[in-house]
Scaffold this active site. Structure first.
Site, PDB file in Angstrom:
ATOM      1  CG  ASP A  60       5.338  -0.994  11.738  1.00  0.00           C
ATOM      2  OD1 ASP A  60       4.787  -0.147  12.469  1.00  0.00           O
ATOM      3  OD2 ASP A  60       6.119  -0.694  10.811  1.00  0.00           O
ATOM      4  CE1 TYR A  65       7.157   2.264   5.663  1.00  0.00           C
ATOM      5  CE2 TYR A  65       5.851   0.626   6.829  1.00  0.00           C
ATOM      6  CZ  TYR A  65       6.921   1.495   6.791  1.00  0.00           C
ATOM      7  OH  TYR A  65       7.753   1.600   7.880  1.00  0.00           O
ATOM      8  CE  LYS A  90       6.480   3.019  11.104  1.00  0.00           C
ATOM      9  NZ  LYS A  90       5.847   1.846  10.487  1.00  0.00           N
TER      10      LYS A  90
END
Length: 346
Positions: A60, A65, A90
């Site tokens: 993931d 990030y 995401k």
């Protein structure tokens, strides 16, 4: 008694009602992007390679990030090893370039992030653009799962969340379903830290999987009912992010990305005391505990090095006596009605 990390086995579980299957242990990509502490790029890639070599199939990441760093690094590691892996990223944050740190609008905890800042946008066009941008950053031909990232009052506040939720309701959810129907992704969900917003999401329609961080762990089962019970009814899976509650269950004194309050420290000490009676590391109990719930398909820790991953694998392979789970239930250290790994219910 610990088995060798090399002997770790990873059963697979189905993601919702999709054809996807993931190993019950995965690897999260936030830490690899240098949150709070710098992680060299080569070390991050080596961590993913070690996970691949050990048979872990689920990875993931997210645009947030490291403002693109995590997607780049995970893409590098998976690029020529992608067969059989399942990858999630995401939507909800677009990245815009900045020329200096003073140009950033949002504070962050990333060390040496890429020169981008986030723009929150959950609209139809933004979801479509975010998907294409992620493919470019990853350098990969496919993404399996798309999560709506950090929508809810915890991130945006009550009033700030209202227009963003409207974007998801009127366009973003439709975009996710279009991508899924076109076969460009295989599953849709939300990735958040609060279960309440996931109950709201069920009002929009069906979802395949939710990445819920910190709300169903050995330390906290606040999401047990009505959320997890609803997931079982709606046949939606749960990926348990933050299985150590931000480090609290690893003895770091951190919780939810900040210093743990006194009541959390006390609870951890109580849990640890029971684990010590059975000569079981609390980290092992924390990893194995959530898998007993029928909605949970994966546990997603975020090691920052191959050595840290090996420690997690040792915990994963630790034999835990059934009596430990009974002792936790007897001491009322888990919520009533919680499924336990010994096949009983607290």
């Amino acid at each position: 008694m610990n088995k060798s990390a090399s002997a770790a086995t990873f059963p697979k579980r189905r993601v919702g009602q999709t054809a996807l299957e993931v190993t019950t242990l995965g690897l999260g990509g936030a830490t690899l992007a240098s949150i709070f502490k710098a992680v060299p790029d080569d070390q991050a890639r080596a961590t993913v390679k070690r996970a691949l070599d050990m048979g872990i199939t689920y990875y993931d990441t997210a645009p947030q990030y490291g403002f693109g760093r995590s997607e780049h690094l995970i893409g590098d590691a998976l690029r020529f090893r992608q067969e059989g892996t399942v990858l999630s990223t995401k939507v909800g944050r677009l990245l815009r370039p900045v020329r200096s740190e003073v140009d950033r609008k949002y504070e962050h905890n990333w060390v040496n992030p890429f020169p981008f800042d986030q723009v929150y946008d959950y609209s139809y066009d933004a979801v479509m653009r975010s998907f294409e941008d992620s493919l470019q950053r990853l350098g990969l031909p496919k993404i399996d799962i798309l999560y709506v990232h950090d929508i809810g009052v915890m991130t945006h506040g009550v009033e700030g969340n209202k227009p963003l939720w409207k974007q998801l309701e009127t366009g973003g959810y439709r975009a996710l379903n279009e991508l899924k129907r076109a076969g460009l992704i295989s599953a849709i969900g939300l990735g958040v830290n609060e279960w309440e917003v996931l109950m709201d999401a069920f009002e929009l329609g069906d979802w395949d999987v939710f990445l819920l961080a910190g709300r169903y762990t050995l330390l906290e089962q606040t999401s047990l009912d009505p959320f997890l019970t609803t997931c079982v009814k709606r046949q939606a899976s749960i990926v348990v992010g933050g299985p150590f509650n931000g480090g609290a269950l690893m003895g770091t004194g951190m919780w939810n990305y900040a210093k743990a309050p006194e009541h959390i420290v006390k609870r951890v000490h109580e849990l640890e005391a029971v684990c010590k009676k059975f000569n079981v590391p609390i980290g092992a109990a924390a990893l194995q505990f959530p898998l007993a719930h029928p909605a949970v398909c994966n546990i997603l820790p975020g090691p920052k090095s191959p050595e840290e991953l090996d420690g997690i694998l040792d915990w994963w392979s630790t034999d835990i006596p059934d009596a430990l789970w009974e002792a936790l239930a007897d001491a009322k250290l888990v919520a009533p009605g919680t499924p336990l790994p010994n096949g009983k219910v607290a």
